[in-house]
Design a protein around this motif. Structure first.
Motif, mmCIF file in Angstrom:
data_model
loop_
_atom_site.group_PDB
_atom_site.id
_atom_site.type_symbol
_atom_site.label_atom_id
_atom_site.label_comp_id
_atom_site.label_asym_id
_atom_site.label_seq_id
_atom_site.Cartn_x
_atom_site.Cartn_y
_atom_site.Cartn_z
ATOM 1 N N UNK A 33 3.084 0.263 -6.241
ATOM 2 C CA UNK A 33 2.327 0.506 -5.010
ATOM 3 C C UNK A 33 0.864 0.750 -5.321
ATOM 4 N N UNK A 34 0.045 0.385 -4.382
ATOM 5 C CA UNK A 34 -1.410 0.450 -4.522
ATOM 6 C C UNK A 34 -1.904 1.635 -3.691
ATOM 7 N N UNK A 35 -2.477 2.622 -4.346
ATOM 8 C CA UNK A 35 -2.957 3.819 -3.639
ATOM 9 C C UNK A 35 -4.475 3.833 -3.607
ATOM 10 N N UNK A 36 -5.017 3.762 -2.408
ATOM 11 C CA UNK A 36 -6.474 3.709 -2.280
ATOM 12 C C UNK A 36 -7.089 5.093 -2.386
ATOM 13 N N UNK A 37 -8.144 5.246 -3.175
ATOM 14 C CA UNK A 37 -8.857 6.520 -3.225
ATOM 15 C C UNK A 37 -9.287 6.937 -1.814
ATOM 16 N N UNK A 38 -9.283 8.240 -1.585
ATOM 17 C CA UNK A 38 -9.668 8.745 -0.273
ATOM 18 C C UNK A 38 -8.466 9.310 0.481
ATOM 19 N N UNK A 39 -7.248 9.022 -0.031
ATOM 20 C CA UNK A 39 -6.055 9.546 0.634
ATOM 21 C C UNK A 39 -5.547 10.759 -0.150
ATOM 22 N N UNK A 40 -5.500 11.918 0.547
ATOM 23 C CA UNK A 40 -5.038 13.143 -0.111
ATOM 24 C C UNK A 40 -3.578 13.008 -0.491
ATOM 25 N N UNK A 41 -3.257 13.446 -1.682
ATOM 26 C CA UNK A 41 -1.870 13.409 -2.128
ATOM 27 C C UNK A 41 -1.520 12.196 -2.976
ATOM 28 N N UNK A 42 -2.408 11.211 -2.984
ATOM 29 C CA UNK A 42 -2.126 10.024 -3.800
ATOM 30 C C UNK A 42 -3.025 9.950 -5.040
ATOM 31 N N UNK A 79 0.832 -1.208 0.000
ATOM 32 C CA UNK A 79 0.000 0.000 0.000
ATOM 33 C C UNK A 79 0.860 1.248 0.000
ATOM 34 N N UNK A 80 0.449 2.207 -0.824
ATOM 35 C CA UNK A 80 1.155 3.495 -0.841
ATOM 36 C C UNK A 80 0.673 4.320 0.345
ATOM 37 N N UNK A 81 1.540 5.153 0.868
ATOM 38 C CA UNK A 81 1.097 6.075 1.920
ATOM 39 C C UNK A 81 1.600 7.474 1.628
ATOM 40 N N UNK A 82 1.087 8.428 2.415
ATOM 41 C CA UNK A 82 1.360 9.824 2.072
ATOM 42 C C UNK A 82 2.760 10.280 2.431
#
Lengths: 615, 338
Positions: free
Chosen positions: A452-461, A431-434
């Motif tokens: 990396x897997x970036x889930x919608x809902x995370x600002x900046x990704x 998982x990607x993180x900010x």
């Protein structure tokens, strides 16, 4: 207790329940199996039923069978031939007597052997025993219908309901014959028909009547005892391949700490996976019964993009419809589990029968260079483990994974020592993180090449992905010729590198010798039984059975090189053999194939392997 | 959907990618309108997921500085349905065209509407296949000569609104690429409506179907041919706002206010919230040459959404179950000890 004196102990026994598709043979077989499992026998089952829900009554085409193999020691297959056959009508006898051992016991409902029914079953005479040369079988002609009617005449049930209970009379007889307790089945009636007490009482009465009848008539003696199997201590349950596959996904989601989403469309023989997961709201599973196979996988791809462990379940024709969408998951490098429960093909083919003929479709059935990881489970219960592992590889390697099971595994059941979640492998989605400086969708891990897997809902990704070819690292649309080649190679290499994370291929038997039997997927039980049998006779035969198909285990060639002959056995015309010829060209591969919608029998395998051994 | 105090502008929603639609394509206007609408919704950028299929308009996601997914032909509806069901807190937009949604994706289109999944479906209707260079689509008018109908089509076209209402749709609006203000307003109404909000945008393809909607959109007669509906307002149109729609028997009729004793009070008052779609269906079908074309929110009937119902069912079951984790499930039902 005169009875006990006449008990004979057996190590293994095969029983086949056979009747009209409306006669309740699947239930009868399941109740018998569950009781046997509860008293500690090892077992394997094989339901064999027609595609039609109510095929023409009384015809051979409409016969539904359920075979169970019980053992005091390890049972690997549902057995080639039955020791005891229960035939509820002439058609069942016609269809199943050839699957019964010569000299075995055949219990028939003699009341159903009318002129009309004999004709429907295709008998030319009024004497099926002579006509089918069944003289050397122990035939028990029991008036099952008549006695069921007698037993229920005070219950006030209509004629149809009365006759529907006759399978329980037969079950009662078999319980006596094999010294099974009836409590589990009696409790089942209480639960199943709790709203209609008269049905509970009627079924109980008929079951007991059958049991008592068997005790009374002398033809059934001696009775048999199969002692509990000597198996590892623990908590056991009976499980079939479809339930196991469904549960493996839930286990993986829990381990990965992700929600589980299944998008699916009903299709035989995979539907039970959909149903099983739909029932698991308690564990938060979201199931989307889609409008078609394509929507089944596409909703899952959407859920995967949104950050769920996403899966779709299907069978061959459905896998064909999902091809384009699997390609989308390949190019977007999203985790996705596709469970394909193989059945006889092509087209609608043999929907309720088993086959291993979707291997090439799973490996190559897509447009473009479109590699995916392919895994196959090999027993009903290990569908749990391999569906768990399919999810693990999908999440950790950001790829679609196709899990191949088949109708034989899906519907077959066996006792299963339930695992503890603490003992299951870790799953670490990438998982990607900010904290990342700038999220780049196609920036990869050096070792695994996984993005990396970036889930919608995370600002900046925030990012865009899609089916158009993307620039490596940045993920913008790219038509640059060299980049397409780079990306194609990366996608191929990414799957290949999964070989570093799968176990090495093991040999069962000796590590070198004359013949190496090679199989994959659902044929394991028959292959290991054959190999063990031949080894007991002193033959130099070993087994290498594959669960990981793409990539193959790294030591495949090394294992193959230790044997003089390699025999690839599969329920198709030779797809795995062709694949091995392509991947490991230096070996000569013999083939044993069968395409009848049926599993191998140990006997036919043994004969064919012996020929190759002696040649 | 999380609503926060945010100061966003349309610019915040523009990605760094160069917009590659043809100059003069109606898609540019719709992109701008959607970005404006999103800025006004007060929803954080990372909460948006924009999903498209294949076709010219489906390139849309690449131009959005949000989470976005350009998928495969016809399947945007299914993918968007999966995104929203998996994570109902996201604000999901589906971008699609008349070919993508109504031909290859027709099945997904009717089923997502039937389920009433809370997403905004923007249907760019230019009555042509643009990306494959000019074949007729399911909305192309009968008789139209295109690359694949050199002698004119012999097919009867779909009206998207009919399909929406026929699929038990809860929200249908129509707007046009030449009116960015109206388009923006409709996008906001679609986004704030809970359920599948279908917005048909009459959009011009300058290359393969240029001026396809010109009879409706041209300045010289647009007032006479466009009726802008507002819930609770009488249906008035015309250069001098002197024309209106009345219901006579089972039919709509155009009347002139002040003529034959007709007053504004006689006109039909638009009821977008009516569960009964009878008049809404007539408004969908209404068109040239005898009637104006209806724009605005034609139907907006709130009801529970699929994604809410899925969540609720899980909550209800979880409230009473004894099975709380996988280990519980593994040991539930018939088990035995050895």
């Amino acid at each position: 207790m005169a009875k006990e004196a006449k008990i004979i102990e057996l190590d293994k026994v095969v029983i086949r329940f056979s009747g009209d598709s409306g006669d309740g043979m699947q239930l009868t077989g399941t109740l018998f199996s569950d009781t046997s499992a509860l008293i500690g026998n090892d077992l394997a089952t094989f339901p064999d039923y027609p595609a039609e829900i109510r095929a023409p009554q009384g015809t051979v085409g409409g016969v539904s069978g359920f075979q169970v193999h019980l053992g005091h020691s390890k049972v690997n297959t549902p057995g080639d031939y039955a020791d005891v056959l229960v035939a509820m009508n002439p058609a069942a006898l016609k269809a199943s007597s050839k699957w019964t051992k010569r000299g075995g016991t055949i219990i028939v409902d003699i009341d159903s052997f009318t002129e009309k029914n004999l004709l429907k079953a295709g008998y030319k005479t009024q004497d099926p025993i002579t006509e089918d040369k069944l003289g050397d079988f122990n035939i028990i002609e029991a008036p099952i219908s008549l006695l069921t009617k007698e037993c229920l005449k005070e219950f006030g049930l209509d004629a149809k309901s009365v006759l529907r209970s006759k399978n329980m009379f037969a079950l009662g007889m078999v319980y006596w014959l094999f010294n099974r307790p009836m409590d589990h089945t009696l409790a089942f009636f209480e639960k199943k028909f709790k709203k209609i007490q008269v049905v509970v009482d009627a079924n109980k009465a008929v079951l007991k009547a059958g049991y008592n009848y068997a005790e009374t008539i002398e033809a059934l003696t001696p009775s048999y005892l199969i002692k509990p199997a000597e198996i590892a201590k623990g908590t056991y349950r009976s499980i079939n391949g479809n339930t196991a596959a469904a549960w493996g996904l839930i286990a993986a989601a829990e381990k990965a700490n992700l929600p589980l989403f299944l998008g699916s469309y009903p299709i035989t023989p995979a539907t039970e996976i959909l149903q099983e997961l739909a029932a698991r709201k308690d564990l938060g599973v979201k199931v989307f019964q889609a409008e078609d196979e394509i929507a089944g996988i596409c909703t899952s791809i959407g859920a995967s993009f949104a950050g769920s462990l996403a899966a779709t379940s299907t069978s061959g024709p459905g896998l064909a419809l999902k091809s384009e969408a699997i390609g989308l998951a390949v190019i977007t490098e999203l985790p996705l589990v596709v469970i394909n429960v193989q059945r006889g093909g092509p087209s609608t083919g043999l929907p309720t029968k088993t086959e291993q003929s979707d291997l090439m479709q799973a490996l190559y059935g897509r447009n473009g260079e479109s590699p995916v990881c392919v895994i196959a489970s090999s027993t009903p219960s290990n569908c749990f483990y391999y569906s768990f592992m399919a999810a693990k590889f999908a999440l950790e390697h950001m790829t679609p994974v196709i899990l191949l099971t088949d109708g034989f595994l899906a519907n077959g059941s066996e006792p299963w020592k339930v695992p503890s979640m603490a003992d299951m492998p870790e799953i670490k989605p990438r998982l990607a993180n900010i904290n990342n400086k700038e999220y780049q969708p196609y920036l990869r891990d050096d070792e695994t090449l996984v993005r990396e897997w970036a889930k919608p809902g995370i600002a900046g990704l925030e990012h865009r992905i899609g089916g158009l070819e993307k620039m490596n690292i940045t993920g913008t649309v790219s038509y640059v010729p060299e980049n397409h080649e780079v990306m194609s190679n990366i996608r191929e290499e990414k799957i290949k590198r999964i070989e570093n994370y799968i176990p090495l291929l093991e040999t069962e038997g000796d590590e070198s010798g004359e013949v190496l039997v090679v199989g994959w997927g659902g044929t394991y039980g028959h292959l290991i039984s054959t190999v063990e049998l031949m080894r007991a006779e002193g033959k130099s035969v070993s087994l290498a059975h594959f669960n990981y198909i793409n990539p193959l285990p790294k030591n495949t060639a090394e294992v193959f090189s230790k044997f003089k002959k390699i025999v690839v056995c599969e329920i198709n015309l030779g797809q795995f053999a062709s694949y091995l010829r392509m991947k490991h060209q230096s070996f000569h591969y013999h083939q044993i194939n069968k395409v009848q919608g049926l599993p191998f029998t140990v006997q036919e395998l043994k004969e064919k392997i012996e020929k190759i051994l002696e040649a | 959907m999380e609503v926060q105090e945010l100061q966003l502008t349309a610019k915040d929603f523009k990605s760094d990618q160069e917009v590659r639609w043809c100059p003069g394509c109606g898609d540019h206007a719709v992109l701008n309108a959607v970005q404006k609408a999103m800025a006004e919704l007060g929803i954080a950028r990372e909460q948006f997921a924009v999903i498209s299929g294949i076709g010219c308009s489906s390139r849309f996601p690449y131009y959005m500085n949000t989470y976005a997914f350009h998928s495969i032909h016809g399947r945007a509806g299914a993918i968007a349905s999966g995104v929203k069901t998996a994570n109902p807190s996201l604000c999901v937009w589906q971008i699609t065209g008349d070919g993508d949604a109504l031909a290859i994706g027709g099945n997904h289109f009717i089923h997502e509407i039937r389920r009433n999944i809370d997403l905004n479906l923007i249907l760019f209707n230019n009555e042509i296949y643009g990306l494959t260079k000019g074949q007729y689509s399911p909305t192309t008018k009968e008789g139209k000569i295109t690359k694949s109908s050199p002698f004119g089509t012999v097919e009867s076209p779909f009206k998207p609104g009919q399909l929406v209402i026929g699929s038990s749709g809860k929200f249908f609006a129509r707007t046009l690429d030449t009116n960015i203000k109206h388009t923006t307003q409709i996008m906001i109404e679609a986004a704030t409506f809970r359920g599948t909000s279908v917005v048909e945008v009459l959009q011009n393809c300058v290359i393969y179907a240029d001026k396809i909607h010109a009879e409706i959109t041209d300045k010289q007669f647009k007032n006479e041919r466009q009726l802008f509906l507002e819930h609770g307002k009488p249906m008035i149109f015309g250069d001098n706002n002197d024309k209106g729609i009345i219901l006579r028997g089972m039919h709509l009729e155009v009347v002139e206010i002040g003529k034959d004793g007709v007053t504004e009070a006689d006109l039909l008052v638009h009821d977008a919230k009516s569960e009964n779609p009878f008049i809404q269906m007539m408004l969908v079908n209404m068109g040239l040459p005898n009637f104006p074309v209806a724009f605005g929110v034609i139907r907006a009937v709130e009801s529970a959404t699929y994604d809410q119902k899925v969540e609720r069912q899980i909550r209800d079951v979880q409230a009473t179950t004894k099975i709380k984790c996988m280990d519980d499930l593994l040991r539930s039902g018939s088990t035995w000890e050895v």
